[in-house]
Enzyme design. Structure first.
Site, PDB file in Angstrom:
ATOM      1  CG  ASN A 202     -10.741  -2.523   2.824  1.00 38.17           C
ATOM      2  OD1 ASN A 202     -11.264  -1.367   2.753  1.00 38.17           O
ATOM      3  ND2 ASN A 202     -10.220  -3.052   1.574  1.00 38.17           N
TER       4      ASN A 202
ATOM      5  CE  LYS B 108      -8.412  -6.535   4.926  1.00 33.85           C
ATOM      6  NZ  LYS B 108      -8.829  -7.218   3.345  1.00 33.85           N
TER       7      LYS B 108
ATOM      8  N   GLY C 101     -14.395 -20.613  -2.760  1.00 34.57           N
ATOM      9  CA  GLY C 101     -14.053 -20.067  -1.540  1.00 34.57           C
ATOM     10  C   GLY C 101     -15.202 -19.234  -0.959  1.00 34.57           C
TER      11      GLY C 101
ATOM     12  CG  ASN D  48     -15.577 -22.709   1.397  1.00 38.56           C
ATOM     13  OD1 ASN D  48     -14.523 -22.224   0.798  1.00 38.56           O
ATOM     14  ND2 ASN D  48     -15.525 -22.733   2.802  1.00 38.56           N
TER      15      ASN D  48
ATOM     16  CB  SER E 206      -0.844   0.080   1.116  1.00 37.78           C
ATOM     17  OG  SER E 206      -1.968  -1.048   1.042  1.00 37.78           O
TER      18      SER E 206
HETATM   19  P1  ATR Z   1      -9.794 -14.519   2.997  1.00 39.13           P
HETATM   20  O1  ATR Z   1     -10.340 -13.465   4.160  1.00 39.13           O
HETATM   21  O2  ATR Z   1      -8.779 -13.792   2.147  1.00 39.13           O
HETATM   22  O3  ATR Z   1     -10.899 -14.813   2.135  1.00 39.13           O
HETATM   23  P2  ATR Z   1      -9.909 -16.826   4.525  1.00 39.13           P
HETATM   24  O4  ATR Z   1     -11.078 -16.247   5.422  1.00 39.13           O
HETATM   25  O5  ATR Z   1      -8.866 -17.323   5.342  1.00 39.13           O
HETATM   26  O6  ATR Z   1      -9.081 -15.594   3.704  1.00 39.13           O
HETATM   27  O7  ATR Z   1     -10.416 -17.807   3.441  1.00 39.13           O
HETATM   28  C1  ATR Z   1      -9.777 -18.612   2.517  1.00 39.13           C
HETATM   29  C2  ATR Z   1     -10.533 -19.350   1.841  1.00 39.13           C
HETATM   30  O8  ATR Z   1      -9.443 -20.432   1.056  1.00 39.13           O
HETATM   31  C3  ATR Z   1     -11.457 -20.387   2.584  1.00 39.13           C
HETATM   32  O9  ATR Z   1     -12.820 -20.411   1.704  1.00 39.13           O
HETATM   33  C4  ATR Z   1     -10.785 -21.725   2.437  1.00 39.13           C
HETATM   34  O10 ATR Z   1     -11.690 -22.802   2.672  1.00 39.13           O
HETATM   35  P3  ATR Z   1     -12.323 -23.247   4.193  1.00 39.13           P
HETATM   36  O11 ATR Z   1     -13.713 -22.353   4.296  1.00 39.13           O
HETATM   37  O12 ATR Z   1     -12.720 -24.664   3.916  1.00 39.13           O
HETATM   38  O13 ATR Z   1     -11.249 -23.155   4.950  1.00 39.13           O
HETATM   39  C5  ATR Z   1      -9.937 -21.559   1.247  1.00 39.13           C
HETATM   40  N1  ATR Z   1      -9.010 -22.656   1.007  1.00 39.13           N
HETATM   41  C6  ATR Z   1      -7.881 -22.413   1.890  1.00 39.13           C
HETATM   42  N2  ATR Z   1      -7.076 -23.576   1.601  1.00 39.13           N
HETATM   43  C7  ATR Z   1      -7.828 -24.389   0.842  1.00 39.13           C
HETATM   44  C8  ATR Z   1      -7.467 -25.855   0.404  1.00 39.13           C
HETATM   45  N3  ATR Z   1      -6.467 -26.358   0.222  1.00 39.13           N
HETATM   46  N4  ATR Z   1      -8.460 -26.267  -0.374  1.00 39.13           N
HETATM   47  C9  ATR Z   1      -9.615 -25.910  -0.605  1.00 39.13           C
HETATM   48  N5  ATR Z   1     -10.024 -24.435   0.072  1.00 39.13           N
HETATM   49  C10 ATR Z   1      -8.927 -24.109   0.753  1.00 39.13           C
END
Ligand code: ATR
Length: 282
Positions: A87, A66, A128, A152, A17
């Protein structure tokens, strides 16, 4: 008057940033500054409640602050309320105001990169269901998309997101999908967005095959290290339009800069090149 803003996080070392806002301050000849501040979670409340005393007109907020920053704000914009996270903070008199500009950042970049995305009268599939997914789903709901699918790994989170946003617009249907159906739920979609962390630093495999999609799609990734993720590379090779993750980072910064410094800046190729060069160095 010299105005200062900052980005707060814990840790904060890797934030880009300052580079983005520093570029715009110089470009517009504004007598201002933008710096990084490492703020421990225990100190967040004290910091944001004393922004003016700290010498700041506002700040960006990043991981892990956040959600807490959102709770601490006196006044919250619609996107922050939808995402439950802020943010961007600024002062309006004594009021601490909060926004979530990730929605605007993603949608602005999508529209610049694939202007015709909306003409595709087909579903949008989001992979996700974390904070970034919430911001992006909200953007598509606001844009009036007819069907949004949230897929997800942890199904309950997709269902929660679908339930939270499902009632916002009568003409938008939000469906939660199983992770193992991600290929089926993507192959007839007009826009497919990866909001998971899979692909970051080249790690993990999304297990999606854009070459087998039934319709031409816009495929977007919010991961920007590397700039061309495996998903985007495969999508491009299969003839789909692609939208990288860096644009969201650049465009989300626009609204904060405007609030603090009174000028709406532009995301230029020059700025992009500057940040890309920095990413390549690290
Ligand atoms: P952000 O706030 O940046 O979106 P987050 O809240 O940690 O970060 O979300 C990460 C996302 O990546 C989630 O949807 C997570 O799935 P889960 O809700 O099941 O945890 C997904 N994610 C991370 N690693 C993963 C993996 N190996 N396979 C599938 N989904 C994954």
């Amino acid at each position: 008057m010299n105005k200062s803003a900052c980005v707060i996080g814990w840790p904060i070392k890797h934030s880009r940033s300052p580079m983005i806002h520093g570029y715009w301050l110089a470009k517009h000849g504004i007598d201002g500054s933008y710096e990084k501040r490492a703020v421990h979670p225990d100190d967040l409340q004290n910091f944001v409640k004393n922004l003016a005393n700290e010498g700041f007109v506002g700040c960006n907020v990043t991981v892990p602050h956040k959600e807490h920053a959102f709770q601490l704000a006196d006044d919250k914009d619609a996107s922050a309320v939808a995402v439950f996270a802020a943010n961007t903070l600024w002062l309006d008199g004594d009021l601490l105001c909060a926004a979530n500009t990730d929605t605007e950042g993603f949608m602005a970049h999508l529209t610049v990169s694939a202007p015709d995305w909306k003409k595709r009268d087909v579903p949008v599939t989001i992979l996700g269901a974390g904070g970034a997914a919430r911001a992006i789903v909200y953007g598509f709901v606001e844009a009036g998309v007819g069907e949004i699918r949230v897929v997800n790994r942890t199904r309950a989170k997709a269902e929660k997101l679908a339930a939270d946003f499902g009632g916002l617009k009568p003409d938008t249907r939000i469906i939660a999908g199983d992770w193992d159906k991600r290929q089926t739920l993507s192959q007839d979609a007009g826009v497919v967005v990866n909001t998971t962390t899979i692909g970051m630093n080249g790690e993990g495999d999304l297990g999606l095959d854009p070459a087998s999609f039934n319709v031409p799609a816009v495929v977007a990734d919010i991961v920007y290290v590397p700039l061309e993720t495996a998903l985007l590379r495969d999508a491009k090779a299969a003839g789909h339009e692609t939208v990288d993750g860096l644009g969201m980072l650049l465009h989300q910064a626009v609204a904060g800069f405007e609030k603090w410094f009174g000028v709406r800046p532009e995301v230029t190729q020059e700025l992009r090149d500057l940040v890309v060069a920095d990413l390549e160095q690290s």
